[in-house]
Scaffold this active site. Structure first.
Site, PDB file in Angstrom:
ATOM      1  N   CYS A   1       0.837  -1.211   0.000  1.00 26.42           N
ATOM      2  CA  CYS A   1       0.000   0.000   0.000  1.00 26.42           C
ATOM      3  C   CYS A   1       0.871   1.260   0.000  1.00 26.42           C
ATOM      4  CB  CYS A   1      -0.983  -0.033   1.167  1.00 26.42           C
ATOM      5  SG  CYS A   1      -2.362   1.103   0.936  1.00 26.42           S
TER       6      CYS A   1
ATOM      7  N   HIS B   1      -3.881  -4.747   0.718  1.00 22.52           N
ATOM      8  CA  HIS B   1      -3.350  -5.245   1.995  1.00 22.52           C
ATOM      9  C   HIS B   1      -3.475  -6.769   2.043  1.00 22.52           C
ATOM     10  CE1 HIS B   1      -2.665  -1.454   4.183  1.00 22.52           C
ATOM     11  NE2 HIS B   1      -3.662  -0.996   3.451  1.00 22.52           N
TER      12      HIS B   1
ATOM     13  N   SER C   1       1.329 -14.227  38.178  1.00 21.66           N
ATOM     14  CA  SER C   1      -0.078 -13.874  38.330  1.00 21.66           C
ATOM     15  C   SER C   1      -1.015 -15.041  38.070  1.00 21.66           C
ATOM     16  CB  SER C   1      -0.424 -12.753  37.338  1.00 21.66           C
ATOM     17  OG  SER C   1      -0.313 -13.236  36.001  1.00 21.66           O
ATOM     18  N   GLY C   2      -0.477 -16.137  37.574  1.00 19.03           N
ATOM     19  CA  GLY C   2      -1.337 -17.233  37.152  1.00 19.03           C
ATOM     20  C   GLY C   2      -1.775 -17.092  35.713  1.00 19.03           C
ATOM     21  N   GLY C   3      -1.392 -15.969  35.065  1.00 20.05           N
ATOM     22  CA  GLY C   3      -1.742 -15.730  33.673  1.00 20.05           C
ATOM     23  C   GLY C   3      -0.806 -16.447  32.718  1.00 20.05           C
ATOM     24  N   VAL C   4      -1.170 -16.436  31.447  1.00 21.62           N
ATOM     25  CA  VAL C   4      -0.413 -17.160  30.416  1.00 21.62           C
ATOM     26  C   VAL C   4       1.002 -16.607  30.277  1.00 21.62           C
ATOM     27  CG1 VAL C   4      -0.323 -17.740  27.957  1.00 21.62           C
ATOM     28  CG2 VAL C   4      -2.520 -17.727  29.151  1.00 21.62           C
TER      29      VAL C   4
ATOM     30  N   GLU D   1      -2.271  -8.687   4.238  1.00 25.62           N
ATOM     31  CA  GLU D   1      -2.211  -9.177   5.617  1.00 25.62           C
ATOM     32  C   GLU D   1      -3.566  -9.278   6.292  1.00 25.62           C
ATOM     33  OE1 GLU D   1      -1.485  -4.646   5.925  1.00 25.62           O
ATOM     34  OE2 GLU D   1      -1.242  -6.272   4.484  1.00 25.62           O
TER      35      GLU D   1
END
Length: 510
Positions: A79, A168, A222-225, A170
Site C-alpha cells: 500500500c 493489503h 499472576s497465574g496468567g499465560v 495481511e
C-alpha cells in the site's frame, strides 16, 4: 542463526497483522520504526514496507531510501510502501477519483513468484486514497483490479527483487493474502520456514543461560499465560535460581490462589504464595473511584513484592512476561518512547529495585506464547484461560470493594465460567466475567421479598482486545446461568447480560 524479515512501520493500523502473517509462515520477523537505521546483518533475508495513514505527497510523509534497501535485499512494498516506491523511482502518485476502499477482485496480468498459485479474480482488500497513475520506468504490472491498473507490480531491472502491492495482503478479507506473503518469504527471499516453538525454546533457553549466568532471578507471577510461560522458560534455563512470588490480593477468582500454586508445583516452578488479602481489603475500604482502586492495588502489590524480594539474598535480575505488542506500543513510528505499559512493567519495580530485566517473551505475540507454552507442557486449562485484569475483581465490583462483595462475585463468576466450559462455549469467547453492580433491587423468593444485588454478565469475541463484539450466547444458556446464580448465591437476586461492543464501550466496566 535465526533468519529474519524486517518490517518497516510507517504507522499503519495493520502492521502487526503483517508480522503475524510472517510468523504464521514459521519465519521470524521484527517490526521497527521507519526512522530507525536498518542493520544488514547476515540473518536478514528481506524487508517489508508497511502501509501508512499518510499520503506520499504530504509534506511530512515518512520516507526511507528504498533504492538503497532494494540494492541489498528483496523488498515488498504494501500500500503506502508501494506508492512510496513508485514515487521515489519516478512514477506518478496522486489523490484521484480512482480511490478504492474495501473488497476488490484482482486479475493477474503476468506470472511471477509473488503471485504463484494465486487464483484468477482473487479477492483482495483495498484501503487507500492515493493511487499510482503511472508506473516508473523499469517496472512492470503483475495484476490489476477493475479500477486500479497497478494492483501489483515489480521492478524488472533491479539487483534484488522489488515487489509492490496496492492492496493489503495481511488482512482477513484478502482471501489469498497469506499465500502471497508466504510466496515472498519462501520463493523470493529464500526463507527456510524453520522458526517453530521448539526452535524458539532452544534459542531462548540458550540466550537466558548466557544473560543470567550464575545469578538469581525474582519474578512476580499472576497465574496468567504470559508470566507462567516466561517463568517456565527461565526455570528451564536456571532451575530453582528463579524465585517466583504469587500474591493473593484478595480479588482473585474463586479458589485461584490455591489452584495456581498447585499448577506451579506440578510444573516444577519454585514459587512462594503470599496471602495478603487482609492488607488489601483494609486499604481498599472506602475507596469507590476506579483509578483510586487501581493505584491502591498497584502500590500494595509493589510493597508486598519488595518485602518478599528482600528475603531472597543476592537477587540481581527481575523476570517479566512482557510480550511483543507491549514493546511495539512503547515505540512510536516517529521515535522511541521511554515507557512500556505500566501494568506490564510491574508498577515500576525496576526503577525502585534497580534490577536488570529478563524478558524471554518480548518478541512473541499472544497466540505464539500459547504455542510455546504447549510445547513446554504447560496444562491447557492454564494456557487457554481468558485474559484477566491486573486489579482483578476490584474493577468488576463497581463502587467500594469489601470482602463480602468479593465473595458474592467470586461465586457468581465461578458459576458463569464453569457453565461456559460445560456447554462448550468457553473457547468460543475471548473474555468473559461477571460484574457486581452497586444496585439493589426487589425480588421474590418463596413467600419472602428480597432486596439484593444485581450481577451483569459480560462475554466478548475478539482477536486482540483492541476491538470486541458482545458474544451472542444462547438464550437457553443465559437463562440456566441466571437461575444457577440466583438460586445458589445468597445476596444476588437479579442477573442481566451486557450487549455492548467495543467501541463505544470497553470490555471491563471500570
Amino acid at each position: 542463526m535465526t533468519e529474519k524479515i524486517l518490517i518497516l512501520d510507517f504507522g499503519s493500523q495493520y502492521t502487526q497483522l503483517i508480522a503475524r502473517a510472517v510468523r504464521e509462515a514459521n519465519v521470524y520477523c521484527e517490526i521497527t520504526p521507519f526512522s530507525k537505521p536498518v542493520v544488514f546483518d547476515p540473518s536478514l533475508k528481506g524487508i517489508i514496507l508497511s502501509g501508512s495513514p499518510f499520503s506520499v505527497n504530504d509534506a511530512n510523509a515518512p520516507e526511507v531510501d528504498i533504492k538503497t534497501l532494494a540494492s541489498r535485499l528483496p523488498v515488498l512494498g504494501v500500500c503506502y510502501g508501494a506508492q512510496l516506491t513508485a514515487k521515489q523511482f519516478g512514477g506518478r502518485v496522486a489523490n484521484s477519483n480512482k480511490r478504492e476502499y474495501g473488497r476488490a477482485l484482482m486479475n493477474k496480468q503476468k506470472d511471477s513468484p509473488l503471485l504463484k498459485d494465486v487464483t484468477e479474480r482473487s479477492q483482495v482488500w483495498m484501503s487507500h486514497a492515493d493511487t499510482i497513475l503511472d508506473l516508473p520506468a523499469g517496472f512492470e504490472v503483475l495484476a490489476a483490479t477493475e479500477s486500479i491498473p497497478y494492483a501489483a507490480f515489480k521492478r524488472s531491472d533491479g539487483e534484488q527483487p522489488l515487489y509492490c502491492l496496492q492492496f493489503h495482503p495481511e488482512v482477513y478479507h484478502s482471501i489469498e493474502g497469506k499465500k502471497i506473503i508466504r510466496n515472498f518469504l519462501v520463493d523470493v527471499c529464500g526463507c527456510k520456514q524453520d522458526w517453530t516453538p521448539a526452535h524458539f525454546i532452544s534459542d531462548t533457553v540458550a540466550a537466558l543461560k548466557q544473560q543470567i549466568g550464575d545469578r538469581k532471578v525474582i519474578m512476580a507471577l499472576s497465574g496468567g499465560v504470559d508470566s507462567t510461560v516466561a517463568a517456565t522458560l527461565i526455570h528451564k534455563a536456571i532451575g530453582d535460581r528463579l524465585h517466583g512470588i504469587f500474591v493473593d490480593n484478595g480479588v482473585l477468582r474463586k479458589d485461584e490462589f490455591t489452584q495456581v500454586l498447585q499448577t506451579y508445583k506440578n510444573i516444577g516452578l519454585n514459587v512462594k504464595g503470599v496471602d495478603a488479602k487482609s492488607l488489601f481489603y483494609s486499604e481498599l475500604a472506602g475507596k469507590t473511584d476506579p483509578e483510586a482502586k487501581r493505584k491502591t492495588i498497584g502500590r500494595l502489590f509493589i510493597e508486598v513484592f519488595q518485602q518478599e524480594a528482600k528475603k531472597v539474598a543476592g537477587v540481581e535480575l527481575l523476570g517479566q512476561g512482557t510480550i511483543y505488542p507491549d514493546v511495539i506500543e512503547s515505540v512510536s513510528v516517529h521515535g522511541p518512547s521511554v515507557t512500556i505499559k505500566s501494568h506490564h512493567n510491574v508498577g515500576g519495580l525496576p526503577a525502585t529495585m534497580h534490577l536488570e530485566l529478563v524478558e524471554p517473551l518480548r518478541f512473541l505475540f499472544k497466540d505464539e506464547v500459547r504455542r510455546v507454552g504447549a510445547e513446554l507442557g504447560i496444562p491447557d486449562d492454564l494456557l487457554q484461560r481468558h485474559p484477566f485484569p491486573g486489579p482483578g475483581l476490584a474493577i468488576r465490583i463497581l463502587g467500594e470493594v469489601t470482602e463480602e462483595k468479593v465473595h458474592l462475585l467470586q461465586e457468581a463468576d465461578h458459576l458463569y465460567t464453569s457453565g461456559l466450559k460445560q456447554h462448550g462455549l468457553y473457547s468460543a469467547v475471548w473474555q468473559a466475567g461477571a460484574i457486581l453492580l452497586p444496585v439493589k433491587s426487589v425480588g421474590v423468593m418463596g413467600d419472602e421479598r428480597t432486596y439484593e444485588f444485581t450481577v451483569a454478565l459480560r462475554a466478548v469475541t475478539s482477536v486482540d482486545g483492541m476491538t470486541a463484539d458482545w458474544a451472542h450466547l444462547p438464550y437457553t444458556f443465559l437463562a440456566d446461568i441466571s437461575n444457577e446464580i440466583i438460586n445458589n448465591v445468597k445476596g444476588i437476586n437479579r442477573v442481566v447480560y451486557d450487549i455492548s461492543s467495543k467501541p463505544p464501550a470497553t470490555i471491563e466496566w471500570e
